[in-house]
Design an enzyme around this catalytic site. Structure first.
Site, PDB file in Angstrom:
ATOM      1  N   GLU A 269       0.562  -1.428  -0.177  1.00  0.00           N
ATOM      2  CA  GLU A 269      -0.166   0.225   0.170  1.00  0.00           C
ATOM      3  C   GLU A 269       0.670   1.282  -0.268  1.00  0.00           C
ATOM      4  O   GLU A 269       1.494   0.989   0.533  1.00  0.00           O
ATOM      5  CB  GLU A 269      -0.668   0.772   0.998  1.00  0.00           C
ATOM      6  CG  GLU A 269      -2.023   1.036   1.704  1.00  0.00           C
ATOM      7  CD  GLU A 269      -3.226   0.939   2.122  1.00  0.00           C
ATOM      8  OE1 GLU A 269      -3.248   1.941   3.045  1.00  0.00           O
ATOM      9  OE2 GLU A 269      -3.017  -0.561   2.967  1.00  0.00           O
TER      10      GLU A 269
ATOM     11  N   ASP B  83      -0.253   5.616   0.802  1.00  0.00           N
ATOM     12  CA  ASP B  83      -1.171   6.082   1.446  1.00  0.00           C
ATOM     13  C   ASP B  83      -0.911   7.592   0.715  1.00  0.00           C
ATOM     14  O   ASP B  83       0.234   7.778   1.268  1.00  0.00           O
ATOM     15  CB  ASP B  83      -0.995   6.184   2.634  1.00  0.00           C
ATOM     16  CG  ASP B  83      -1.260   4.837   2.489  1.00  0.00           C
ATOM     17  OD1 ASP B  83      -2.131   3.907   1.970  1.00  0.00           O
ATOM     18  OD2 ASP B  83      -1.364   4.053   3.855  1.00  0.00           O
TER      19      ASP B  83
ATOM     20  N   GLU C 289      -3.125  10.767   2.849  1.00  0.00           N
ATOM     21  CA  GLU C 289      -4.477  10.375   3.678  1.00  0.00           C
ATOM     22  C   GLU C 289      -4.537  12.259   4.215  1.00  0.00           C
ATOM     23  O   GLU C 289      -3.088  12.507   4.278  1.00  0.00           O
ATOM     24  CB  GLU C 289      -4.432   9.671   4.476  1.00  0.00           C
ATOM     25  CG  GLU C 289      -4.726   8.337   4.778  1.00  0.00           C
ATOM     26  CD  GLU C 289      -4.648   7.591   5.879  1.00  0.00           C
ATOM     27  OE1 GLU C 289      -6.292   6.843   5.178  1.00  0.00           O
ATOM     28  OE2 GLU C 289      -3.855   7.423   6.187  1.00  0.00           O
TER      29      GLU C 289
END
Length: 285
Positions: free
Chosen positions: A101, A103, A105
């Site tokens: 993953e 990311d 955010e």
């Protein structure tokens, strides 16, 4: 014959590029809305996508394609006003219990306070590589471009072309690196007021709902993955230049400028989390 050869070569180059590149994207073609009961909308003939959050539910979408290495651009305009408690997530992720993953955010905040841009990298189901930044502009006033470059040598997070983070492939030092699992693009807008704003001290003000984030101008220079075959398998080095892209000296200086002025958390300096010693990648300058 020479001119015919040039035409054929040009046709092949265009065909190869079409396998790799999704530019001037249409959200109807490239993404599926996956949850939210109508709170996510594709508008303007596929040129705009919006996610909304209210007290009952958030919303989200995912890419139709899986990718094994990609350079992904997306323009986002974040939730304006009092966005405390909300999180807008935009990331790449594989499936399974040992997932990879990458990311972005965006942690909302009270009106007038800066958003926090949270980044993380997971490999084989393990993350704990958080770095957080303030932005040098208001990300709610207009659209800005957020880029994930993921190639076999490095992952680079960029904002409006300015690199903010680089995570290198250091498998030789025993650091797992995401390189074997294809990932989809995901995005969601959801309520995280149990942790997102000041560790959960500031709760979501539902009188401000619905909260809305907007997306446009998605593009992908990418190795699309289908039936265990990569679309980059037959492409040429010009089309594939991003697969070996790295930071030049100017980009390194811009990265350092961001780290010096806008980084607010770095797992590699959090001694309380790593009493037995920092992860191996932290020992590199």
């Amino acid at each position: 014959m020479a001119s015919l050869h040039m035409v054929l070569s040009l046709f092949v180059s265009v065909l190869v590029a079409s396998l790799m590149v999704s530019s001037a994207s249409n959200f109807y073609n490239d993404f599926d809305i996956t949850w939210g009961d109508g709170r996510a909308k594709i508008l303007n003939n596929g040129q705009l996508l919006t996610l909304s959050l209210d007290q009952a539910s958030g919303s989200g979408f995912q890419s139709r394609n899986e990718y094994l290495f990609a350079k992904i651009d997306m323009q986002l305009k974040l939730v304006p006003g009092n966005s405390a408690g909300t999180v807008t997530a935009y990331y790449l992720k594989s499936t399974g219990s040992t997932w990879d993953e990458i990311d972005f955010e965006f942690l909302g905040n009270l009106s007038g306070d800066p958003y926090i841009l949270h980044t993380n990298v997971f490999s084989q189901g393990k993350g704990n590589r958080e770095q957080q930044f303030y932005l040098w502009f208001d990300p709610t006033a207009d659209f800005h471009t957020y880029t994930i470059l993921w190639n076999p040598q490095r992952i680079i997070f960029s904002v409006d072309g300015t690199p903010i983070r680089e995570f290198k492939n250091l498998e030789s030092m025993g650091v797992p690196y995401p390189k074997n699992q294809p990932m989809r693009i995901y995005s969601s807008l959801w309520n995280a007021d149990d942790w997102a704003t000041r560790g959960g001290l500031v709760k979501t003000d539902w009188s401000q709902a619905p909260f809305t984030a907007s997306y446009r101008n998605f593009s992908a220079n990418a190795c699309a993955w289908s039936n265990w075959v990569s679309s980059c398998g037959t492409s040429n080095s010009m089309t594939n230049s991003w697969l070996s892209e790295e930071l030049d000296s100017t980009s390194q200086e811009r990265l350092q400028w961001v780290r010096n002025n806008y980084m607010i958390y770095n797992y590699c300096t959090d001694a309380n989390r790593f009493p037995q010693g920092f992860p191996p990648e932290c020992n590199l300058s």
